[in-house]
Design an enzyme around this catalytic site. Structure first.
Site, PDB file in Angstrom:
ATOM      1  CE  LYS A   1     -46.499 -12.450 -35.172  1.00  0.00           C
ATOM      2  NZ  LYS A   1     -47.912 -11.436 -33.546  1.00  0.00           N
TER       3      LYS A   1
ATOM      4  CB  SER B   1     -47.833 -14.196 -31.042  1.00  0.00           C
ATOM      5  OG  SER B   1     -48.345 -12.674 -31.728  1.00  0.00           O
TER       6      SER B   1
ATOM      7  CB  SER C   1     -49.222 -10.606 -29.976  1.00  0.00           C
ATOM      8  OG  SER C   1     -49.851 -11.323 -29.439  1.00  0.00           O
TER       9      SER C   1
END
Length: 522
Positions: free
Chosen positions: A106, A181, A205
């Site tokens: 990420k 996310s 997330s």
């Protein structure tokens, strides 16, 4: 723009490296596992370079073209060279636990060779001086950073849209979001653009993308994995962890990431809490005799919740069939919307933490949140309200309401711990999302339940529970995830429960939108 080397060229390199002829036969990376890759490397059926190149080819075919998933923010231009180094070092290839495991991280994890942008045009080119502590540990275990993943900008929201990377598409239904996310990581791992990946989880997330992409997502006990070098949101609620296609792979990544960091005081309690082998907990009969609390307040009751409830009922039946005892928990304290509204502390903590983080980036285009807001270089529809609220707080962590929220969080944490004791529970069970992941264009994924782990800091793992009924845009249906939440430091037990469920149900399916690439002409 990244330009992948052709597979034919990769075969020439194989010959130059002196690898056996069988290494030139196609290795199926689709649904590959860490154990399977290591077996193939040892047998000489594949080289590390060919493995990396195959993933790069899939990124070019499916992320930048074809369904255009937009899951990848940037490819590591050094990945092939790093893979070749593994091929020359047979000792490391044989001994490193994550030898030649190509990961997608990420883009809020600091990396030395790639900018860390949080998906924001305002931080394009922002280059950390060194890896995040967890990234350094993954590399030490042998993993390769294949790429940085797109995400919900600054990890603020649940649909994975950013000003720098655009909207990530769900590979199971290209009209829907991939959750958030960490949706770029979720879409990439689900579509077999990497062997595994990582995410961060302030409320939902890691587990939201796992739920929406038929994956395993593990939010570790807060303090088990260092947050040094991770772009922050909330010191009270942030945690990081793996996103994988199998429970065994999640255990392998956790083994590498877990443990104390001298530069992160929050990890001090993890000393002595990391078992020698998380893999040792992975037993097919781990659900036998387990007591699981089914939290009724975390199930929806409206028509839009019907498909998730149907899938979850099948999953609960499977848990019972595998030997678990289900205990119904009727407790309004778990009502997620109220917990979010009354206890979440993100807006109180974000500005101070984020400004401190920006000060550690040598070439950060902006030095504080105010500068980013003034630039206008961010996804305004998704972030404007949150940014305004965070920036308006002069000193959020000194406000009486902030202290009151921390007191309520502590009380809720004690309440959940007491429930575990009173009911003699091994884990709580509920759907991570009460409704299916939302269509692209919506800016919020409503009805998520991740706040329970976000506030308590207790570990939680999401595993595939099944699919909604197939539809015109979703040939397999839309994935639904089951969350298991355990006591602090109980990752081994949670992994065992999840593994037993995974082995009993075998619900993982690759998406139809990203099939195997045609084998190149010989």
């Amino acid at each position: 723009m990244f330009r992948p080397t052709s597979t034919r060229a990769a075969l020439v390199v194989l010959a130059a490296l002196g690898l056996p002829a069988q290494a030139q036969e196609r290795f199926a990376v689709e649904e590959a596992t860490i154990a399977g890759v290591h077996e193939a490397l040892t047998a000489g059926r594949i080289s590390c370079r060919t493995l990396v190149q195959t993933y790069l080819d899939r990124i070019a075919a499916y992320d930048q073209a074809g369904p255009k998933l937009a899951a990848i923010r940037a490819v590591n231009q050094q990945a092939l060279r790093q893979a070749e180094a593994f091929d020359r070092d047979s000792d490391r290839r044989a001994s490193a636990p994550l030898a030649c495991v190509p990961l997608v991280l990420k883009d809020n994890y600091n990396t030395a060779e790639l900018p860390t942008t949080g998906g924001s045009a305002s931080l394009a080119g922002a280059q950390p001086a060194q890896d995040a502590f967890a990234v350094a540990k993954l590399r030490a275990a042998g993993a390769l950073v294949l790429a940085k993943a797109n995400l919900q900008e600054f990890a603020q929201g649940g649909v994975s849209v950013s000003s720098l990377g655009g909207q990530v598409r769900n590979p199971y239904d290209l009209t829907r979001t991939p959750g958030g996310s960490s949706g770029g990581t979720g879409a990439a791992v689900a579509a077999n653009l990497a062997l595994a990946g990582t995410g961060s989880d302030t409320v939902n997330s890691i587990r939201s993308p796992a739920s929406a992409n038929n994956l395993v997502g593990l939010r570790a006990t807060q303090g088990l994995i260092s947050l040094s070098g991770i772009m922050p949101v909330s010191k009270t609620q942030d945690a990081i962890g793996p996103i994988t296609r199998t429970v065994a792979d999640a255990a392998a990544l956790l083994q590498a990431m877990a443990g104390p960091d001298p530069d992160d005081p929050l990890t001090a309690p993890s000393a002595g809490k990391v078992p020698e082998s998380y893999a040792a907990f992975l037993k097919p009969d781990a659900l036998k005799g387990a007591r699981l609390g089914v939290v009724k307040a975390l199930f929806g009751t409206k028509p839009e919740h019907a498909e998730v409830n149907r899938v979850m009922q099948q999953a609960l039946d499977a848990l019972e069939a595998a030997g678990a005892t289900l205990v119904t928990i009727e407790d309004p304290a778990f009502e997620a919307n109220r917990l979010n509204a009354e206890n979440d502390v993100q807006t109180y903590e974000f500005k101070a933490l984020f400004n401190q983080y920006l000060a550690t980036i040598p070439n950060a285009p902006h030095r504080d949140l105010a500068g980013i807001i003034a630039s206008g270089q961010y996804h305004k529809a998704a972030l404007e309200k949150f940014f305004a609220g965070a920036e308006a707080r002069q000193d959020g962590m000194a406000e009486p309401e902030y202290r009151a929220r921390l007191e309520r969080i502590a009380a809720f944490k004690a309440h959940v711990a007491a429930l575990f004791d009173a009911e003699r529970l091994d884990a709580l069970v509920y759907p991570l999302q009460k409704r299916l992941v939302v269509p692209i264009g919506e800016l919020n994924q409503a009805d998520r339940n991740g706040i329970v782990a976000g506030l308590t800091g207790f570990p939680a793992i999401d595993v595939p529970a099944g699919f909604s009924a197939p539809g015109e845009t979703a040939p397999l249906g839309v994935p639904v995830g089951l969350d298991l939440l355990g006591r602090p430091w109980s990752e081994g037990r949670l992994l065992g429960l999840a593994y037993a469920f995974e082995q009993a149900t075998r619900l993982r399916r690759p998406p139809a939108s990203t099939p195997p690439l045609p084998s190149p002409a010989r």
